[in-house]
Design a protein around this motif. Structure first.
Motif: not given
Length: 178
Positions: A51-52, A70-78, A85-87
């Protein structure tokens, strides 16, 4: 005075070089379907079975020649960075009469696999990204007039069989215009 005159002449030449036509070489890209993608969106769904939820901002750039996503995930890495993230740039290629897309994301590795082409089919843009071995990835962006939203699917060709990599739904971000 010759030096000053030479400097003035040089400045005049530079000014003339930049004082060309104020319009782009080709007409502004007018596209009713792409216009429907402009604005702020929330992307939900699954990518590789997970899920994303991502945020997406879309705007016309470069004198209305390209639609920039410009796409950026709300989920974060450690480490606190976004999980993804993508453009992305979408434009029109007049000589081929196809839409072109360049997908630049944090996986890096810019190559011909980052570039896709599509012919519009109704409210769909099925972008095909071809791999050097002849296999491909197809990202289909579909506008739904009833919901005024979009769905995106990503299918991968694996040995002649398509498998679903992602199924995503785009809804207008709360408070977004359009």
């Amino acid at each position: 005075m010759i030096v000053k005159s030479g400097k003035m002449l040089c400045l005049a030449v530079v000014a003339l070089a930049f004082a060309g036509p104020t319009e782009a070489e080709q007409p502004i890209l007018q596209d009713a379907l792409l216009d429907k993608l402009e604005g702020a969106w929330v992307i939900t769904g699954t990518v590789a079975g997970e899920a994303t939820t991502d945020d997406l901002d879309v705007e016309w750039v470069n004198q209305h020649q390209y639609l920039r996503l410009h796409e950026i995930s709300r989920d974060r890495r450690p480490n606190g960075r976004p999980r993804y993230e993508a453009t992305v740039y979408i434009g029109w290629n007049q000589p081929t009469a196809k839409y072109g897309i360049v997908w630049l994301d944090d996986f890096g590795g810019l190559s011909t696999q980052s570039i896709g082409l599509a012919s519009k089919t109704g409210d769909q843009l099925p972008f095909v990204f071809t791999n050097p071995d002849g296999s491909f990835t197809r990202t289909t962006m579909t506008y739904n007039p009833a919901t005024k939203g979009w769905t995106w699917t990503i299918d991968e060709d694996r040995a002649g069989t398509l498998s679903r990599f992602a199924a995503l739904t785009l809804t207008r971000a709360e408070g977004a215009k359009r």
